[in-house]
Design a protein around this motif. Structure first.
Motif, PDB file in Angstrom:
ATOM      1  N   GLY A   1     -34.422  34.237 -11.979  1.00 42.50           N
ATOM      2  CA  GLY A   1     -34.809  35.056 -13.122  1.00 42.50           C
ATOM      3  C   GLY A   1     -36.218  35.611 -13.017  1.00 42.50           C
TER       4      GLY A   1
ATOM      5  N   PHE B   1     -36.428  38.320 -10.390  1.00 50.86           N
ATOM      6  CA  PHE B   1     -35.781  39.561 -10.798  1.00 50.86           C
ATOM      7  C   PHE B   1     -36.662  40.384 -11.735  1.00 50.86           C
TER       8      PHE B   1
ATOM      9  N   TRP C   1     -28.801  40.159 -16.336  1.00 47.82           N
ATOM     10  CA  TRP C   1     -28.957  40.861 -15.059  1.00 47.82           C
ATOM     11  C   TRP C   1     -28.646  42.346 -15.176  1.00 47.82           C
TER      12      TRP C   1
ATOM     13  N   HIS D   1     -32.341  45.500  -5.786  1.00 52.73           N
ATOM     14  CA  HIS D   1     -31.797  45.410  -7.145  1.00 52.73           C
ATOM     15  C   HIS D   1     -30.308  45.082  -7.145  1.00 52.73           C
TER      16      HIS D   1
ATOM     17  N   TYR E   1     -28.918  41.419  -7.140  1.00 50.94           N
ATOM     18  CA  TYR E   1     -28.910  40.643  -8.380  1.00 50.94           C
ATOM     19  C   TYR E   1     -27.674  40.969  -9.228  1.00 50.94           C
TER      20      TYR E   1
ATOM     21  N   GLY F   1     -24.998  38.233 -10.410  1.00 49.95           N
ATOM     22  CA  GLY F   1     -24.703  38.038 -11.826  1.00 49.95           C
ATOM     23  C   GLY F   1     -23.214  38.124 -12.127  1.00 49.95           C
TER      24      GLY F   1
END
Length: 489
Positions: A36, A39, A102, A194, A197, A201
């Motif tokens: 987390g 990200f 996410w 990007h 992630y 998720g």
């Protein structure tokens, strides 16, 4: 009504059936704890202190929702039992709210908007988690009929937490965060892509849903469906019960000893878990395969500690087991400090071999050996503290004859989440304090060195404080036998 004593241990299949629910907790909570902060800082550019604040501020809501859920679960009377309806409802909402963390809408940009979105999404996920995990934890207290089982149930539960984390956390570096290639042909760090992630998720949310459904079905035979109806089921009665439950839990001196030692130990583990991710990338400069090896090695250590808990408690009792765990953890962390900050080995040593263009260094092997010791100790302490809370719940049931598992499960759940939330909050300010810059490709050398120092030293210092608190824990096998002799028929 006093309950008759049962000396029958649970079968292993029942232990694993219950433990399966922890897989969902592992996927969601470890997913956020592991990735987390990366990200929101590396991909979305949110400052580390705001990211940490947003991920931890739901603690205020947890302080209300956890004990409230405990009272609701204890006082529920339905043909499906008092725990399972909430486990199912919260379990379905949990992966949906996890997914929202996410998949941030493209319209949400800028620090203020990102902070608000992350805060709201986190509160929603924490609420769903509370609805699931408080009745789930209480169920674990209920099904444990012997002193040894209270340790075995929690050991299997947290052992499966790490088995799941190995699959979806440790292997995430390969499954989801393989390195890419930038436009100029250079290596692009996988945690800075990007789309990785979003894939993670989606997969983790679906896996969470499947695990929740399995756990609810597999443990349904333990549902208590014949509890006597409440004499007074009015709203005012529920409110009085809620206030009474709070007073009962938070005025219990045994509870505060467990909260004290566990809260500090959990804070140590959570801070190390957060900061070590940056140490992997910036200080040790691990490749994707090395990150998988090292991260998974720590999880294996945690898993082994948890699964061996029942044997250790049976032989040493709980307090001595806690001492052993703290010693093992501190030794592993201080050894890493001596090796990599004391100059015994460079973080990037001679490569042993190469895997698809990813060098594998001797330093990664050395790192994982001692990091596994740190996490082995942590793997003992968390289920140990949970089983201590189960002991306290049993004592309360023996003394009063009331259903009390929900309120004590709620108290433990709150402190577990509180320690994790405080750790995330502190991590944000640790990163800011050492000069970490969000979204920057490379960090200053002094920043990297200080991050590594924090990773290796914060844990042992906090473990020493936790040890001082654990020394005051009074409940032993002998004490539990005395309570049974006094209150059981």
């Amino acid at each position: 009504m006093k309950e008759a004593r049962v000396n029958r241990n649970l079968k292993k299949r029942d232990l694993w059936s219950f433990a399966s629910g922890e897989g969902a907790s592992s996927i969601t909570m470890n997913g956020i704890n592991n990735f987390g902060m990366l990200f929101y800082t590396q991909i979305l550019g949110l400052s580390p202190e705001l990211a940490g604040l947003a991920l931890s501020i739901a603690l205020v809501w947890d302080a209300i929702s956890d004990p409230l859920m405990g009272t609701i679960s204890d006082r529920t009377r339905s043909r499906f039992g008092s725990r399972h309806p909430y486990m199912l409802a919260g379990g379905v909402l949990l992966p949906l709210t996890f997914l929202a963390l996410w998949f941030v809408p493209s319209a949400v940009r800028g620090e203020q908007a990102l902070f608000i979105y992350l805060l709201v999404a986190n509160i929603c996920m924490k609420t769903a988690f509370t609805v699931f995990v408080v009745p789930y934890t209480a169920l674990g207290f209920e099904i444990s009929k012997t002193d040894d089982d209270r340790a075995r149930v929690q050991g299997y539960r947290w052992g499966l937490n790490m088995i799941t984390n190995i699959i979806f956390g440790g292997l995430a570096w390969i499954l989801f965060f393989g390195d890419g290639v930038a436009e100029d042909g250079t290596r692009l760090e996988g945690t800075k892509i990007h789309e990785n992630y979003l894939t993670m998720g989606s997969v983790l949310s679906f896996a969470t849903l499947l695990i929740i459904l399995f756990c609810v079905v597999a443990t349904y035979k333990f549902a208590k469906k014949g509890l006597p109806k409440l004499e007074d089921a009015s709203m005012s009665s529920h409110v009085r019960a809620f206030v009474g439950d709070l007073k009962d839990v938070y005025s219990n001196r045994f509870v505060w000893v467990v909260f004290g030692f566990f809260g500090i130990a959990q804070l140590a583990g959570a801070i190390v878990g957060q900061v070590q991710m940056f140490t992997y990338i910036e200080f040790m400069q691990f490749s994707a395969y090395e990150k998988t090896f090292v991260h998974t090695g720590g999880m294996v250590g945690f898993m082994l500690g948890s699964l061996l808990l029942g044997i250790m408690v049976k032989r040493w009792d709980k307090k001595k087991t806690g001492y052993f765990a703290m010693l093992v953890s501190s030794f592993g962390s201080l050894a890493l400090l001596a090796i990599f900050k004391g100059g015994l080995m460079e973080p990037v040593s001679t490569p042993l071999f190469d895997i698809k263009g990813n060098p594998f260094h001797l330093s990664a092997v050395v790192f994982v050996l001692f990091q596994a010791l740190w996490w082995c100790g942590a793997g003992i302490l968390i289920p140990l503290a949970t089983s201590m809370m189960a002991d306290i719940s049993l004592i309360e049931r023996l003394k009063t004859g009331e259903v009390s598992e929900g309120r004590y499960a709620a108290g433990f759940s709150f402190f577990l989440k509180a320690a994790s939330a405080i750790a995330v909050f502190m991590t944000g300010y640790i990163l800011k304090g050492v000069g970490y810059v969000s979204g920057q490709e490379t960090q200053a050398p002094e920043t990297i060195d200080t991050l590594a120092l924090m990773t290796f030293t914060v844990g042992p210092v906090l473990m020493l404080v936790s040890f001082c608190v654990l020394r005051t824990y009074p409940i032993t096998h002998k004490v539990l036998e005395e309570y049974r002799a006094k209150y059981e028929t």
